[in-house]
Design a protein around this motif. Structure first.
Motif, mmCIF file in Angstrom:
data_model
loop_
_atom_site.group_PDB
_atom_site.id
_atom_site.type_symbol
_atom_site.label_atom_id
_atom_site.label_comp_id
_atom_site.label_asym_id
_atom_site.label_seq_id
_atom_site.Cartn_x
_atom_site.Cartn_y
_atom_site.Cartn_z
ATOM 1 N N GLN A 699 0.848 -1.192 0.000
ATOM 2 C CA GLN A 699 0.000 0.000 0.000
ATOM 3 C C GLN A 699 0.882 1.239 0.000
ATOM 4 O O GLN A 699 1.816 1.356 0.787
ATOM 5 N N PHE A 700 0.565 2.173 -0.922
ATOM 6 C CA PHE A 700 1.293 3.442 -0.978
ATOM 7 C C PHE A 700 0.280 4.519 -1.321
ATOM 8 O O PHE A 700 -0.164 4.633 -2.478
ATOM 9 N N GLY A 701 -0.122 5.277 -0.314
ATOM 10 C CA GLY A 701 -1.187 6.236 -0.544
ATOM 11 C C GLY A 701 -2.463 5.509 -0.917
ATOM 12 O O GLY A 701 -2.889 4.579 -0.236
ATOM 13 N N ASP A 702 -3.076 5.919 -2.033
ATOM 14 C CA ASP A 702 -4.320 5.297 -2.472
ATOM 15 C C ASP A 702 -4.083 4.055 -3.331
ATOM 16 O O ASP A 702 -5.055 3.388 -3.711
ATOM 17 N N GLU A 703 -2.833 3.768 -3.645
ATOM 18 C CA GLU A 703 -2.538 2.633 -4.523
ATOM 19 C C GLU A 703 -2.269 1.390 -3.686
ATOM 20 O O GLU A 703 -1.546 1.433 -2.689
ATOM 21 N N ARG A 704 -2.848 0.267 -4.122
ATOM 22 C CA ARG A 704 -2.654 -0.996 -3.432
ATOM 23 C C ARG A 704 -2.475 -2.102 -4.462
ATOM 24 O O ARG A 704 -3.178 -2.155 -5.469
ATOM 25 N N VAL A 705 -1.531 -2.975 -4.214
ATOM 26 C CA VAL A 705 -1.348 -4.148 -5.052
ATOM 27 C C VAL A 705 -1.314 -5.370 -4.147
ATOM 28 O O VAL A 705 -0.768 -5.323 -3.035
ATOM 29 N N VAL A 706 -1.929 -6.453 -4.622
ATOM 30 C CA VAL A 706 -1.919 -7.729 -3.912
ATOM 31 C C VAL A 706 -1.067 -8.694 -4.716
ATOM 32 O O VAL A 706 -1.312 -8.909 -5.899
ATOM 33 N N SER A 707 -0.062 -9.265 -4.053
ATOM 34 C CA SER A 707 0.867 -10.177 -4.720
ATOM 35 C C SER A 707 0.865 -11.517 -3.994
ATOM 36 O O SER A 707 0.882 -11.556 -2.757
ATOM 37 N N PHE A 708 0.840 -12.574 -4.783
ATOM 38 C CA PHE A 708 0.816 -13.914 -4.208
ATOM 39 C C PHE A 708 2.197 -14.552 -4.281
ATOM 40 O O PHE A 708 2.987 -14.266 -5.201
ATOM 41 N N PHE A 709 2.466 -15.449 -3.353
ATOM 42 C CA PHE A 709 3.762 -16.127 -3.310
ATOM 43 C C PHE A 709 3.765 -17.405 -4.147
ATOM 44 O O PHE A 709 4.819 -18.000 -4.372
ATOM 45 N N ALA A 710 2.598 -17.827 -4.619
ATOM 46 C CA ALA A 710 2.490 -19.035 -5.434
ATOM 47 C C ALA A 710 1.525 -18.762 -6.579
ATOM 48 O O ALA A 710 0.730 -17.809 -6.541
ATOM 49 N N GLU A 711 1.619 -19.604 -7.608
ATOM 50 C CA GLU A 711 0.662 -19.492 -8.707
ATOM 51 C C GLU A 711 -0.726 -19.876 -8.216
ATOM 52 O O GLU A 711 -0.892 -20.633 -7.248
ATOM 53 N N ASP A 712 -1.734 -19.373 -8.913
ATOM 54 C CA ASP A 712 -3.105 -19.605 -8.469
ATOM 55 C C ASP A 712 -3.436 -21.083 -8.329
ATOM 56 O O ASP A 712 -4.203 -21.475 -7.443
ATOM 57 N N THR A 713 -2.890 -21.908 -9.209
ATOM 58 C CA THR A 713 -3.205 -23.336 -9.141
ATOM 59 C C THR A 713 -2.622 -23.997 -7.907
ATOM 60 O O THR A 713 -3.020 -25.113 -7.557
ATOM 61 N N ALA A 714 -1.676 -23.316 -7.221
ATOM 62 C CA ALA A 714 -1.069 -23.874 -6.007
ATOM 63 C C ALA A 714 -1.528 -23.166 -4.750
ATOM 64 O O ALA A 714 -1.181 -23.582 -3.641
ATOM 65 N N VAL A 715 -2.293 -22.089 -4.894
ATOM 66 C CA VAL A 715 -2.753 -21.336 -3.729
ATOM 67 C C VAL A 715 -3.942 -22.068 -3.091
ATOM 68 O O VAL A 715 -4.841 -22.569 -3.777
ATOM 69 N N ALA A 716 -3.959 -22.102 -1.767
ATOM 70 C CA ALA A 716 -5.017 -22.804 -1.019
ATOM 71 C C ALA A 716 -6.216 -21.874 -0.827
ATOM 72 O O ALA A 716 -6.592 -21.515 0.295
ATOM 73 N N PHE A 717 -6.810 -21.461 -1.946
ATOM 74 C CA PHE A 717 -7.957 -20.562 -1.869
ATOM 75 C C PHE A 717 -9.118 -21.221 -1.133
ATOM 76 O O PHE A 717 -9.442 -22.391 -1.372
ATOM 77 N N ALA A 718 -9.768 -20.473 -0.275
ATOM 78 C CA ALA A 718 -11.085 -20.881 0.209
ATOM 79 C C ALA A 718 -12.090 -20.599 -0.904
ATOM 80 O O ALA A 718 -11.909 -19.675 -1.708
#
Length: 804
Positions: A699-718
């Motif tokens: 987060q920097f001011g109004d800008e926000r980025v979300v970064s993942f440590f793994a590819e989506d196929t390996a992320v334990a999404f609920a």
């Protein structure tokens, strides 16, 4: 004194049966005669008459190849009455392409170049009363094949004979476009009558320096009389005139404007333009010009405007329609608004298309869009022998002069990918000493630009290296094109490049659902024959699925294929653009392939053939924003391409997918104007305990980025859990989504309900407890529930009953 009479009415189109190729004779077995629209072309006339099906739909293209193999005749009658003028010329601004022009049965000229205009003296042939004008077009395909037989085969990317005729190359088919070889009177045609003298050519050279703008107006005059003449020019309240002596046909009028307001690229200042008026007797020529300087530092490949280096946020432009007369100023304005809305500041007019219309460059000047202009040579070796060489000379001289007034035009480029082809695509052995176009790119074209437009830089082609002896794809110098990513490599391979300037790179995705549904009457399936007909890239659909890689799951249904491949296109290009922007000032520009399409097709475009914005467009809007946060190589790059410093606290948070904070760091950052500040990721936030169960927010001011440590196929999404509600709005609807869990890449596709509907945002990732609102523009009543359910509302970790 002059007058102009357009000849756009009363035209009749007919097939010339004696000129029908054997391959087309079985189709053209009867006379075809129908009213014609001028300017226009054969395909649009036949379509308007109901004689052919829409060539953009289904696989109709395959059944219409005979049109390009047929001779066609346009005929009109008009009434003429003698006037007081001394001369009358038939002015043909654009004939496509191999034409014979006859007036009252007398041949007045023959043409073989779509890229130039023609002027024929005809006063001696005009009759009191009825006159008949006929323009007969030979098959462009046949002509090109005949020239190839005489001049010898030349290697290129495609088997079609487009290098052997001066015509829009992509008319013959490309890896994103159909083969629809046109013919017709594609730009205005009319009679110009004049006496005394006329302005035959006006070429203003505009310079600025030391607070003074200078305009040297080079004028050529055609005379019917040898009497002395007075030539005048005016701009910004400054006037000057010169006297042309008896018989003098060329002159220069020079004007100096103190402290002119400058023309700047968008994002760097205002687009001040001034009307320049040139007069000879009662004849006048006017254009809007702008005071600005432009240069290219070739080795670093840095575009410098008014002394300021400009980071290029560009897109490649192809002809917006296979039938260019359908591209109106209003349509260009819509497409340019889509470009500027995505943060674009430069359009590259690609070399397989056209020198575009006056409206194109004028609108670009109004909006501050810089234009990189390729000469029309692309992806092939081109013969340098006659009759083609003389046509190249004529078209280049005419169009350099025609476009010189426009401040939007930044750069002339000799060709697209022909230097690379000659160096790296095994052309030389196949050429066996025959010419390939090098004489154009290294000698003819730069000499024409140096003579006629010395205010602008020229490069021999793209890609090219400014370092002698280096291959065209040298990343340390000049420009490169990156195509191994689409063809062979995962898009993460963009990170292996450290280029000076990327003038072409792209990744495919299908068009909007409603665009594909309009174009295909049958089954919508990725491998359905009619869907595949609207995929022109070699093995394109296989590359689409392979490109999903480990990033996204393989689709099980057409709807999933459509969403996931569109999403993957957006992610791939966002990754590449952000990677290269983070390298500034070493890298000073990217030109994405491509902004637009010419018909409904699966392609690299951000805006599809029906003018709808794909998810890629929204990703470009984010990636080309003035201010950008991007995580690259264990760093956060704070990209500030604005005039103001960007400063504050950079807040880095590692957290679980459920939103529980695991580590947090705060770093003060100041990114100076037009700079990139880089912050190394502290190990506390950059090294996850469980890559599949954690993420990083920046987060920097109004800008926000979300970064993942793994590819989506390996992320334990609920499984995604959210509330979605629909409310009416003045111009459509609002859909508000409130997340209970992490919701990955939320996208809404209202065109599935109303083809004219659009949405203001897409590809939104929500953390638990966050909310976002989509604004849907439509004038139709839509089902509120459908707006909030599959397949209109999508996310990567969605839940649906029929999910596999």
């Amino acid at each position: 004194m002059s007058s102009y009479r357009p000849l756009h009415d009363g035209w009749i189109l007919s097939a010339v049966l004696s000129a029908v190729s054997s391959s087309a004779s079985s189709v053209v077995s009867r006379d075809i005669e129908t009213p014609a629209t001028v300017p226009g072309c054969v395909h649009t006339d036949l379509l308007a008459a109901g004689l052919i099906d829409d060539p953009y739909l289904d696989d109709n293209e395959n059944r219409l190849a005979w049109i390009g193999r047929t001779g066609w005749s346009y005929t009109t009658s008009f009434t003429w009455s003698g006037d007081e003028h001394e001369r009358t010329d038939l002015v043909c601004e654009g004939l496509d392409t191999v034409a014979t022009v006859t007036l009252n049965g007398v041949t007045v000229g023959r043409t073989a170049n779509q890229h130039r205009s023609y002027r024929f003296p005809v006063r001696h042939l005009l009759r009191e009363g009825a006159n008949t004008l006929t323009v007969t077009f030979d098959s462009a395909v046949d002509y090109a094949e005949e020239q190839r037989a005489v001049l010898g085969e030349r290697p290129g990317a495609y088997a079609a004979p487009y290098p052997f005729i001066r015509k829009m190359a992509c008319n013959f088919g490309w890896d994103w476009g159909p083969a629809l070889v046109t013919a017709g009177i594609w730009r205005p045609i009319g009679l110009e009558s004049w006496s005394g003298a006329r302005l035959a050519e006006v070429r203003p050279l505009v310079r600025v320096g030391d607070g003074v703008g200078t305009v040297d107006v080079h004028v050529k005059v055609e005379r019917a009389t040898e009497a002395p003449l007075t030539l005048s020019a005016e701009v910004a309240g400054v006037t000057a005139e010169v006297r042309l002596a008896t018989g003098q046909r060329e002159a220069v009028v020079s004007l100096s404007v103190p402290d002119p307001a400058l023309w700047w690229p968008r994002g760097y200042g205002e687009q001040h333009r001034y009307e320049l008026a040139v007069r000879l007797g009662d004849s006048a020529w006017t254009r809007k010009i702008g005071f600005r300087s432009v240069e290219v530092e070739r080795e670093a490949f840095k575009l410098v405007v008014n002394g300021v280096p400009v980071f290029v946020r560009g897109v490649n432009w192809i002809p917006d329609d296979c039938f260019p007369t359908r591209v109106t100023r209003e349509r260009l304005a819509e497409r340019f608004a889509q470009a500027t809305g995505a943060g674009v500041n430069l359009l590259r007019v690609w070399g397989g298309g056209l020198y575009e219309s006056e409206d194109f460059y004028d609108l670009a000047g109004e909006l501050g869009l810089m234009v990189w202009q390729d000469f029309p040579f692309a992806c092939a070796s081109y013969p340098e022998e006659e009759p083609i060489r003389s046509e190249v000379v004529a078209e280049a001289r005419e169009n350099v002069v025609r476009l010189a007034p426009h401040p939007s035009l930044m750069l002339w480029c000799g060709n697209n990918e022909n230097l690379e082809g000659h160096a790296d695509w095994q052309w030389q052995e196949r050429l066996d000493g025959r010419s390939w176009g090098g004489g154009y790119y290294f000698d003819l074209l730069p000499s024409i630009v140096a003579e006629l437009d010395p205010t602008r830089p020229y490069i021999p082609g793209s890609p090219f290296s400014a370092t002698p002896g280096q291959p065209p794809q040298d990343p340390a110098s000049g420009t490169i094109h990156i195509w191994d990513v689409w063809n062979r490599e995962d898009y993460g391979h963009y990170a292996a490049y450290t280029p000076r300037f990327v003038a072409e790179f792209g990744f495919q995705g299908p068009p909007a659902y409603s665009t594909l549904r309009r174009a295909v009457s049958g089954e919508l399936a990725a491998d359905a024959p009619l869907v595949l007909h609207h995929q022109k890239a070699d093995d394109g659909n296989t590359k689409l699925l392979r490109g999903l890689g480990e990033h996204l799951p393989q689709p099980g249904t057409f709807d999933d294929w459509h969403y996931l491949t569109q999403l993957n296109q957006a992610r791939a290009m966002a990754f590449g653009v952000q990677r290269f922007r983070s390298l500034a000032p070493f890298c000073m520009g990217t030109i994405v392939w491509q902004l637009n399409d010419c018909w409904p097709v699966t392609s690299w475009a951000a805006v599809d053939g029906d003018g709808r914005r794909k998810p890629l467009w929204y990703a470009l809007r984010h990636s080309y924003a003035d201010r950008l946060l991007t995580v690259q190589d264990e760093e956060v790059a704070v990209v500030n391409d604005s005039d103001e410093p960007w400063l504050g606290e950079l807040v880095l948070t590692r957290q679980s997918l459920t939103g529980r904070p695991l580590a947090k760091e705060s770093v003060p950052v100041e990114a100076a104007p037009r700079s990139v500040a880089r912050v190394a990721l502290p190990a506390t936030v950059g090294d996850p305990d469980d890559p599949a169960a954690e993420l990083l927010t920046v987060q920097f001011g109004d800008e926000r980025v979300v970064s993942f440590f793994a590819e989506d196929t390996a992320v334990a999404f609920a499984p995604a859990d959210y509330d979605a509600r629909t409310e009416p709005a003045d111009d459509g609807y609002r859909v508000t989504v409130t997340a209970r869990t992490l919701v990955r890449e939320l996208a809404l596709f209202p065109d599935r309900l109303d083809p004219a509907a659009s949405v203001d945002a897409m590809l939104v990732t929500l953390l638990p407890g966050e909310e976002t609102t989509f604004h849907i523009t439509t004038d139709q009543p839509l089902d509120p529930q459908a707006l909030t359910t599959y397949p209109v509302l999508r996310c990567v970790n969605e839940v649906r009953e029929h999910a596999s």
